[in-house]
Motif scaffolding. Structure first.
Motif, PDB file in Angstrom:
ATOM      1  N   ASN A  12       4.069  -0.664  13.944  1.00  0.00           N
ATOM      2  CA  ASN A  12       4.174   0.521  13.103  1.00  0.00           C
ATOM      3  C   ASN A  12       5.653   0.864  12.910  1.00  0.00           C
ATOM      4  OD1 ASN A  12       3.680   2.771  11.653  1.00  0.00           O
ATOM      5  ND2 ASN A  12       2.422   3.778  13.193  1.00  0.00           N
ATOM      6  N   VAL A  13       6.264   0.215  11.924  1.00  0.00           N
ATOM      7  CA  VAL A  13       7.677   0.411  11.650  1.00  0.00           C
ATOM      8  C   VAL A  13       7.912   1.756  10.955  1.00  0.00           C
ATOM      9  CG1 VAL A  13       9.704  -0.617  10.549  1.00  0.00           C
ATOM     10  CG2 VAL A  13       7.954  -2.084  11.492  1.00  0.00           C
ATOM     11  N   GLY A  14       6.877   2.340  10.400  1.00  0.00           N
ATOM     12  CA  GLY A  14       7.006   3.626   9.704  1.00  0.00           C
ATOM     13  C   GLY A  14       7.490   4.731  10.619  1.00  0.00           C
ATOM     14  N   ILE A  15       7.128   4.658  11.896  1.00  0.00           N
ATOM     15  CA  ILE A  15       7.580   5.681  12.848  1.00  0.00           C
ATOM     16  C   ILE A  15       9.098   5.617  12.993  1.00  0.00           C
ATOM     17  CG2 ILE A  15       7.504   6.384  15.274  1.00  0.00           C
ATOM     18  CD1 ILE A  15       4.577   5.499  15.289  1.00  0.00           C
ATOM     19  N   LEU A  16       9.611   4.401  13.080  1.00  0.00           N
ATOM     20  CA  LEU A  16      11.066   4.237  13.182  1.00  0.00           C
ATOM     21  C   LEU A  16      11.768   4.798  11.941  1.00  0.00           C
ATOM     22  CD1 LEU A  16      13.448   3.079  14.764  1.00  0.00           C
ATOM     23  CD2 LEU A  16      13.058   0.924  13.588  1.00  0.00           C
ATOM     24  N   GLY A  17      11.212   4.539  10.773  1.00  0.00           N
ATOM     25  CA  GLY A  17      11.775   5.080   9.537  1.00  0.00           C
ATOM     26  C   GLY A  17      11.724   6.596   9.506  1.00  0.00           C
TER      27      GLY A  17
END
Length: 161
Positions: A76-81
């Motif tokens: 879940n790269v969206g959390i990092l973004g």
């Protein structure tokens, strides 16, 4: 700084102020008074662009999807973004608040200088009042030009003050 250098610097500053009335695309094309010259000389910028170009060229030259890319698609790269966006907004907000504080201090000092100039003009003899006003204005200009580097190899030294 010599008087001629101060005049040249003031002329450059006035040109930058007049550019604010130009269309946006014309403002972006100026090199003087912008950060473009420093960015072009920064090796970190060129290193980052070279790494990005190398990765893109490599990704476009192969016919298969690497295992690392497949693993990244499952995370879940969206959390990092989201965190990055949050901290970027926080940083910009703090930077803007610091700028507005400094602008307020600058305007307040300008107001106090005007108060002092009016007081000197009305209470002191004309010759003394003019000298006081000139010294106050010179100190104000020197503060804008760069007294933050006194004693650190800047254009001014403590002996001049």
């Amino acid at each position: 700084l010599t008087f001629g250098e101060l005049q040249r610097l003031e002329k450059e500053r006035r040109e930058i102020v007049h550019r604010a009335e130009l269309p946006f695309w014309r403002i972006l094309l100026f090199l003087s008074g912008t950060c473009w010259r420093e960015i072009a000389r920064d090796p970190i910028v060129w290193t980052t662009l070279a790494i990005y170009a190398a990765i893109r060229l490599h990704a476009n030259s192969i016919d298969y999807v690497p295992d690392s890319v497949e693993l990244m698609s499952k995370t879940n790269v969206g959390i990092l973004g989201g965190f990055l966006s949050f901290f970027l907004v926080l940083f910009v907000n703090q930077t803007n608040a610091r700028f507005l504080d400094m602008y307020g201090f600058s305007k307040a000092s300008s107001g106090r200088i005007q108060d002092l100039a009016g007081l000197a003009r009305t209470q002191l003899p004309s010759k003394v009042a003019n000298a006081v006003i000139r010294h106050i204005n010179a100190a104000h200009i020197a503060g804008y030009v760069g007294l933050n580097s006194v004693g650190q190899g800047g254009p001014y030294s403590k002996s001049e003050f």
